[in-house]
Motif scaffolding. Structure first.
Motif, PDB file in Angstrom:
ATOM      1  N   VAL A  33       0.822  -1.167  -0.035  1.00 56.81           N
ATOM      2  CA  VAL A  33       0.079  -0.076  -0.025  1.00 56.81           C
ATOM      3  C   VAL A  33       0.936   1.200  -0.084  1.00 56.81           C
ATOM      4  O   VAL A  33       1.845   1.531   0.754  1.00 56.81           O
ATOM      5  N   VAL A  34       0.533   2.215  -0.776  1.00 59.13           N
ATOM      6  CA  VAL A  34       1.322   3.392  -0.963  1.00 59.13           C
ATOM      7  C   VAL A  34       0.020   4.505  -0.762  1.00 59.13           C
ATOM      8  O   VAL A  34      -0.700   4.610  -1.449  1.00 59.13           O
ATOM      9  N   ALA A  35       0.107   5.342   0.303  1.00 62.47           N
ATOM     10  CA  ALA A  35      -0.624   6.101   0.631  1.00 62.47           C
ATOM     11  C   ALA A  35      -0.034   7.757   0.529  1.00 62.47           C
ATOM     12  O   ALA A  35       0.978   7.921   0.768  1.00 62.47           O
ATOM     13  N   GLU A  36      -0.901   8.687   0.140  1.00 64.29           N
ATOM     14  CA  GLU A  36      -0.422   9.990  -0.196  1.00 64.29           C
ATOM     15  C   GLU A  36      -1.346  10.842   0.601  1.00 64.29           C
ATOM     16  O   GLU A  36      -2.236  10.832   0.955  1.00 64.29           O
ATOM     17  N   VAL A  37      -0.339  11.553   1.906  1.00 66.16           N
ATOM     18  CA  VAL A  37      -1.123  12.472   2.890  1.00 66.16           C
ATOM     19  C   VAL A  37      -0.712  13.998   2.369  1.00 66.16           C
ATOM     20  O   VAL A  37       0.298  14.145   2.325  1.00 66.16           O
ATOM     21  N   PRO A  38      -1.907  14.617   2.324  1.00 67.43           N
ATOM     22  CA  PRO A  38      -1.495  16.170   2.258  1.00 67.43           C
ATOM     23  C   PRO A  38      -1.105  16.847   3.149  1.00 67.43           C
ATOM     24  O   PRO A  38      -1.346  16.341   4.342  1.00 67.43           O
ATOM     25  N   ALA A  39      -0.067  17.647   3.212  1.00 66.21           N
ATOM     26  CA  ALA A  39       0.517  18.417   4.276  1.00 66.21           C
ATOM     27  C   ALA A  39       0.622  19.719   3.883  1.00 66.21           C
ATOM     28  O   ALA A  39       0.794  20.072   2.767  1.00 66.21           O
ATOM     29  N   ALA A  82       5.135  26.009   3.979  1.00 68.85           N
ATOM     30  CA  ALA A  82       4.979  27.616   3.932  1.00 68.85           C
ATOM     31  C   ALA A  82       4.958  27.922   2.473  1.00 68.85           C
ATOM     32  O   ALA A  82       4.365  28.956   2.158  1.00 68.85           O
ATOM     33  N   GLU A  83       5.628  27.384   1.519  1.00 69.67           N
ATOM     34  CA  GLU A  83       5.283  27.763   0.377  1.00 69.67           C
ATOM     35  C   GLU A  83       4.083  27.225  -0.495  1.00 69.67           C
ATOM     36  O   GLU A  83       4.067  27.315  -1.736  1.00 69.67           O
ATOM     37  N   GLY A  84       3.412  26.399  -0.088  1.00 67.39           N
ATOM     38  CA  GLY A  84       2.210  25.920  -0.759  1.00 67.39           C
ATOM     39  C   GLY A  84       1.926  24.448  -0.292  1.00 67.39           C
ATOM     40  O   GLY A  84       2.333  24.059   0.926  1.00 67.39           O
ATOM     41  N   LYS A  85       1.309  23.699  -0.903  1.00 67.23           N
ATOM     42  CA  LYS A  85       0.756  22.592  -0.474  1.00 67.23           C
ATOM     43  C   LYS A  85       1.831  21.416  -0.947  1.00 67.23           C
ATOM     44  O   LYS A  85       2.319  21.457  -2.045  1.00 67.23           O
ATOM     45  N   VAL A  86       2.102  20.381  -0.009  1.00 64.27           N
ATOM     46  CA  VAL A  86       3.064  19.515  -0.207  1.00 64.27           C
ATOM     47  C   VAL A  86       2.460  18.184  -0.091  1.00 64.27           C
ATOM     48  O   VAL A  86       2.006  17.985   1.070  1.00 64.27           O
ATOM     49  N   VAL A  87       2.557  17.234  -0.845  1.00 59.96           N
ATOM     50  CA  VAL A  87       2.145  15.997  -0.770  1.00 59.96           C
ATOM     51  C   VAL A  87       2.864  15.096  -0.379  1.00 59.96           C
ATOM     52  O   VAL A  87       4.328  14.880  -0.713  1.00 59.96           O
ATOM     53  N   GLU A  88       2.745  14.411   0.842  1.00 56.86           N
ATOM     54  CA  GLU A  88       3.689  13.412   1.498  1.00 56.86           C
ATOM     55  C   GLU A  88       3.403  12.223   1.243  1.00 56.86           C
ATOM     56  O   GLU A  88       2.106  11.803   1.413  1.00 56.86           O
ATOM     57  N   SER A  89       4.332  11.456   0.846  1.00 54.59           N
ATOM     58  CA  SER A  89       4.159   9.892   0.517  1.00 54.59           C
ATOM     59  C   SER A  89       4.371   9.037   1.766  1.00 54.59           C
ATOM     60  O   SER A  89       5.419   9.230   2.422  1.00 54.59           O
ATOM     61  N   LEU A  90       3.466   7.685   1.900  1.00 54.08           N
ATOM     62  CA  LEU A  90       3.803   7.068   2.980  1.00 54.08           C
ATOM     63  C   LEU A  90       4.402   5.754   2.463  1.00 54.08           C
ATOM     64  O   LEU A  90       3.546   5.223   1.670  1.00 54.08           O
ATOM     65  N   ILE A  91       5.346   5.247   2.507  1.00 50.83           N
ATOM     66  CA  ILE A  91       6.088   4.162   1.984  1.00 50.83           C
ATOM     67  C   ILE A  91       6.046   3.015   3.043  1.00 50.83           C
ATOM     68  O   ILE A  91       6.718   3.094   3.743  1.00 50.83           O
ATOM     69  N   ARG A 100      13.057   9.994   8.781  1.00 50.40           N
ATOM     70  CA  ARG A 100      11.770   9.914   7.880  1.00 50.40           C
ATOM     71  C   ARG A 100      11.118   8.586   8.077  1.00 50.40           C
ATOM     72  O   ARG A 100       9.986   8.353   7.718  1.00 50.40           O
ATOM     73  N   TYR A 101      11.859   7.708   8.891  1.00 54.69           N
ATOM     74  CA  TYR A 101      11.236   6.302   9.173  1.00 54.69           C
ATOM     75  C   TYR A 101      10.525   6.285  10.326  1.00 54.69           C
ATOM     76  O   TYR A 101      11.051   6.617  11.481  1.00 54.69           O
ATOM     77  N   GLN A 102       9.506   5.415  10.648  1.00 54.01           N
ATOM     78  CA  GLN A 102       8.797   5.388  11.735  1.00 54.01           C
ATOM     79  C   GLN A 102       8.555   3.840  11.930  1.00 54.01           C
ATOM     80  O   GLN A 102       7.925   3.250  10.842  1.00 54.01           O
ATOM     81  N   ALA A 103       9.079   3.351  12.990  1.00 52.77           N
ATOM     82  CA  ALA A 103       8.702   1.802  13.064  1.00 52.77           C
ATOM     83  C   ALA A 103       7.260   1.713  13.770  1.00 52.77           C
ATOM     84  O   ALA A 103       6.723   2.358  14.683  1.00 52.77           O
ATOM     85  N   LEU A 104       6.746   0.355  13.208  1.00 58.42           N
ATOM     86  CA  LEU A 104       5.198   0.262  13.925  1.00 58.42           C
ATOM     87  C   LEU A 104       5.163  -1.180  14.372  1.00 58.42           C
ATOM     88  O   LEU A 104       6.118  -1.927  14.112  1.00 58.42           O
ATOM     89  N   ARG A 127       5.989  -4.033  10.991  1.00 56.81           N
ATOM     90  CA  ARG A 127       5.933  -3.123  10.144  1.00 56.81           C
ATOM     91  C   ARG A 127       6.542  -1.761  10.299  1.00 56.81           C
ATOM     92  O   ARG A 127       7.177  -1.448  11.360  1.00 56.81           O
ATOM     93  N   GLY A 128       6.482  -0.923   9.229  1.00 53.40           N
ATOM     94  CA  GLY A 128       7.029   0.367   9.497  1.00 53.40           C
ATOM     95  C   GLY A 128       6.675   1.288   8.092  1.00 53.40           C
ATOM     96  O   GLY A 128       6.175   0.776   7.146  1.00 53.40           O
ATOM     97  N   LEU A 129       7.053   2.649   8.175  1.00 56.38           N
ATOM     98  CA  LEU A 129       6.918   3.496   6.971  1.00 56.38           C
ATOM     99  C   LEU A 129       7.834   4.625   7.083  1.00 56.38           C
ATOM    100  O   LEU A 129       8.338   4.816   8.039  1.00 56.38           O
ATOM    101  N   PHE A 130       8.165   4.837   5.897  1.00 62.72           N
ATOM    102  CA  PHE A 130       8.736   6.106   5.515  1.00 62.72           C
ATOM    103  C   PHE A 130       7.716   7.213   5.245  1.00 62.72           C
ATOM    104  O   PHE A 130       6.855   7.094   4.403  1.00 62.72           O
ATOM    105  N   ARG A 131       7.925   8.416   5.669  1.00 57.76           N
ATOM    106  CA  ARG A 131       7.175   9.957   5.490  1.00 57.76           C
ATOM    107  C   ARG A 131       8.131  10.553   4.702  1.00 57.76           C
ATOM    108  O   ARG A 131       8.791  11.265   5.273  1.00 57.76           O
ATOM    109  N   ILE A 132       7.789  10.851   3.480  1.00 59.00           N
ATOM    110  CA  ILE A 132       8.685  11.497   2.520  1.00 59.00           C
ATOM    111  C   ILE A 132       7.868  12.479   1.386  1.00 59.00           C
ATOM    112  O   ILE A 132       6.916  11.890   0.827  1.00 59.00           O
TER     113      ILE A 132
END
Length: 93
Positions: A8-14, A17-26, A62-66, A70-75
């Motif tokens: 699963v690859v999710a994209e979370v809006p964040a 300052a310069e506008g909208k950045v899409v953060e991907s969850l790997i 950028r890495y979060q252990a679950l 499992r784990g995920l990168f927020r990039i």
């Protein structure tokens, strides 16, 4: 013992300052022995373990252990694309 895990690859809006950045969850899932079973956004032809190692060495905080192996990168999305290109370039060398 093998467990089927859906990649699963999710994209979370964040907002930034310069506008909208899409953060991907790997998402990453691990085998009981600690090796990578599945990882999202993996370039075609790349081993799951090699892609995880590359992301681990080329991203900072950028890495979060679950739980549950499992784990995920927020990039941010542009950074994911740049990392993939650099990884493929390194593989070709």
């Amino acid at each position: 013992m093998s467990t089927a895990v859906e990649e699963v690859v999710a994209e979370v809006p964040a907002t930034a300052a310069e506008g909208k950045v899409v953060e991907s969850l790997i998402h990453v899932s691990f085998n009981p022995d600690g090796t990578v079973a599945l990882i999202g956004e993996r370039p075609q032809g790349a081993a799951a373990q090699a892609w995880f190692k590359y992301l681990s060495h080329n991203t900072l905080n950028r890495y979060q252990a679950l739980a549950g192996g499992r784990g995920l990168f927020r990039i941010p999305r542009p950074e994911v694309d740049a990392l993939k290109a650099a990884f493929l370039k390194e593989l070709a060398a």
